[in-house]
Design a protein around this motif. Sequence first.
Motif, short mmCIF file in Angstrom:
data_model
loop_
_atom_site.label_atom_id
_atom_site.label_comp_id
_atom_site.label_asym_id
_atom_site.label_seq_id
_atom_site.Cartn_x
_atom_site.Cartn_y
_atom_site.Cartn_z
N THR A 1 0.97 -1.12 0.23
CA THR A 1 -0.47 0.02 0.52
C THR A 1 1.41 1.07 0.19
O THR A 1 2.02 1.62 0.33
CB THR A 1 -1.17 -0.24 1.35
N ALA A 2 0.06 2.17 -0.16
CA ALA A 2 0.71 3.59 -0.10
C ALA A 2 1.75 3.85 1.00
O ALA A 2 2.43 4.28 1.58
CB ALA A 2 -0.13 4.57 -0.01
N ALA A 3 0.93 3.32 2.54
CA ALA A 3 1.45 3.47 3.67
C ALA A 3 3.83 2.72 3.50
O ALA A 3 4.31 3.26 4.51
CB ALA A 3 0.56 2.59 4.83
N ASP A 4 2.80 0.95 3.18
CA ASP A 4 4.18 0.13 2.84
C ASP A 4 5.58 1.20 1.89
O ASP A 4 6.67 1.41 2.27
CB ASP A 4 3.94 -1.11 2.11
N LEU A 5 4.77 1.90 1.09
CA LEU A 5 5.49 2.78 0.23
C LEU A 5 5.96 3.85 0.47
O LEU A 5 7.52 4.46 0.95
CB LEU A 5 5.32 3.32 -1.81
N ALA A 6 5.85 4.39 1.75
CA ALA A 6 6.05 5.88 2.83
C ALA A 6 6.84 5.30 3.82
O ALA A 6 7.85 5.93 3.78
CB ALA A 6 4.76 6.28 3.15
N ALA A 7 6.60 4.10 4.59
CA ALA A 7 7.97 3.66 5.12
C ALA A 7 8.96 3.45 5.13
O ALA A 7 10.13 3.91 5.04
CB ALA A 7 7.24 2.42 5.71
N ARG B 1 17.39 -7.79 -1.47
CA ARG B 1 16.46 -8.53 -2.00
C ARG B 1 15.64 -8.83 -0.08
O ARG B 1 15.79 -7.81 0.97
CB ARG B 1 16.68 -9.81 -1.80
N SER B 2 13.90 -9.06 -0.02
CA SER B 2 13.11 -8.69 0.82
C SER B 2 12.44 -9.41 0.75
O SER B 2 11.46 -9.63 -0.67
CB SER B 2 12.97 -7.06 1.22
N ARG B 3 11.43 -10.02 1.68
CA ARG B 3 9.98 -11.06 1.96
C ARG B 3 9.21 -9.80 2.15
O ARG B 3 7.90 -10.37 2.62
CB ARG B 3 10.51 -12.42 2.83
N ASP B 4 9.61 -9.24 2.93
CA ASP B 4 7.97 -8.14 3.01
C ASP B 4 8.67 -7.14 3.51
O ASP B 4 9.86 -6.12 3.34
CB ASP B 4 7.54 -8.62 4.72
N ARG B 5 8.40 -6.26 3.59
CA ARG B 5 8.70 -3.91 4.12
C ARG B 5 9.48 -4.19 5.52
O ARG B 5 10.16 -3.50 5.35
CB ARG B 5 7.15 -3.83 4.36
N GLN C 1 16.41 -3.81 6.08
CA GLN C 1 17.87 -3.69 5.63
C GLN C 1 18.86 -2.68 5.16
O GLN C 1 19.86 -2.48 5.35
CB GLN C 1 18.31 -5.08 3.77
N ILE C 2 17.44 -1.86 4.51
CA ILE C 2 17.97 -0.15 4.14
C ILE C 2 18.64 -0.03 6.10
O ILE C 2 20.19 1.16 6.24
CB ILE C 2 17.06 0.44 4.27
N THR C 3 18.33 0.08 7.17
CA THR C 3 18.52 0.07 8.41
C THR C 3 20.26 -0.33 8.77
O THR C 3 20.86 0.53 8.50
CB THR C 3 17.95 0.08 9.17
N ALA C 4 20.25 -1.25 8.28
CA ALA C 4 21.14 -1.83 8.51
C ALA C 4 22.26 -1.28 7.48
O ALA C 4 24.03 -1.10 8.46
CB ALA C 4 21.16 -3.53 8.14
N PHE C 5 22.01 -2.05 6.10
CA PHE C 5 23.31 -0.55 5.23
C PHE C 5 23.52 0.96 5.52
O PHE C 5 24.92 0.97 5.59
CB PHE C 5 22.86 -0.83 4.29
N GLY C 6 23.22 1.32 6.04
CA GLY C 6 23.10 2.97 7.07
C GLY C 6 23.94 2.95 7.94
O GLY C 6 25.06 3.77 8.04
N ALA C 7 23.44 1.85 8.87
CA ALA C 7 24.29 1.88 10.15
C ALA C 7 25.31 0.60 10.30
O ALA C 7 27.14 1.43 10.39
CB ALA C 7 23.65 1.40 11.25
N GLU C 8 25.97 0.05 9.31
CA GLU C 8 26.65 -0.63 9.63
C GLU C 8 27.52 -1.02 7.98
O GLU C 8 29.17 -1.59 8.30
CB GLU C 8 26.38 -2.37 9.41
N VAL C 9 26.85 -0.41 7.20
CA VAL C 9 27.99 -0.59 5.81
C VAL C 9 28.65 0.38 5.69
O VAL C 9 29.60 0.91 5.36
CB VAL C 9 27.17 -1.02 4.43
N ALA C 10 27.81 1.97 5.97
CA ALA C 10 27.76 3.41 5.14
C ALA C 10 30.42 3.63 5.27
O ALA C 10 30.46 4.15 5.42
CB ALA C 10 27.28 3.73 5.48
#
Length: 311
Positions: A21-27, A278-282, A288-297
Amino acid sequence: MQLPVQSQSTIYAEPWEASATAADLAAVARAADRAGFGYVATCDHVAIPRRLAGPMSTVWYDPVATLSFLAGVTEHVRLLSHVAILGLRHPLISAKQYATLDHLSGGRLILGVGAGHVQEEFEILGVDFARRGAVLDETLDALRAALGPEEYPEFEGELFSFKDLGQLPRPVQERIPVWVGGSSPAAVRRAAVRGDGWLPQGDPRDRLPAQIARIGELRAEAGVAGPMEIGAITEALYVGEPGWDTGRRTLTGKPEALAESLREYKALGVDQIQVRFRSRDRAELVDQITAFGAEVAPHLNDQPLRLVTGD
């Protein structure tokens, strides 16, 4: 981020997006914003013919409406059309839409553009598909004037001509960056001569140096100066060990190992990378986004390479 949900080609969409939904997109956009990524992006198709609906699907959100919605739920992340098929619209219409978006978002627009490839879209809108490259070239020239600082922009070309027609509001940015998408010889030339950046269409790493060198040659021949943003779309990523089949081409593992692989792009001449998780749900995608920003960046902070994330 080439955002999930807003376009659902079978080439890259995850199964969970079909009922999102739009809520998923926004999140997801907010997660990218919080994690410090460079941009979120949306695609552009007006209508998909039945012959292509299988692989492409018919889910393609309007880029201006979608980016405007996301501008209201994010604070810092830039807003990229990747890519807008500008030849389907009169340049004054595109100027009105994208100037308003830049104005409302506080100057966060990046205008990504492309020639398009679905013939039926052009035919139904009365645009010559065979001449779409030439149409886009003149449209870009017209938009340079129409998105400039003047309330009454002027342009005189073969296809478009306008003056004494005022458009407010003006963009916040003095010059909206135009990034040209595509990897064909024509697209590369267009990026070099008319663009502020290049968005390759799936070029593997080993093809990038030759393409980047060609852009440099074309800019020199045309006498084009100024900065040029070279982009790349990375392989699919998964931070950590997934515990499920993410596909043999997905880069997985510890943050340090992912960062080491991604640093190779800078050596190839790339300025910014668009990554896809890759992901199976929102929830998993947000993680993944959070981990990338905190741990990879943090492992990339010594490199002048900006990070963006894509679906």
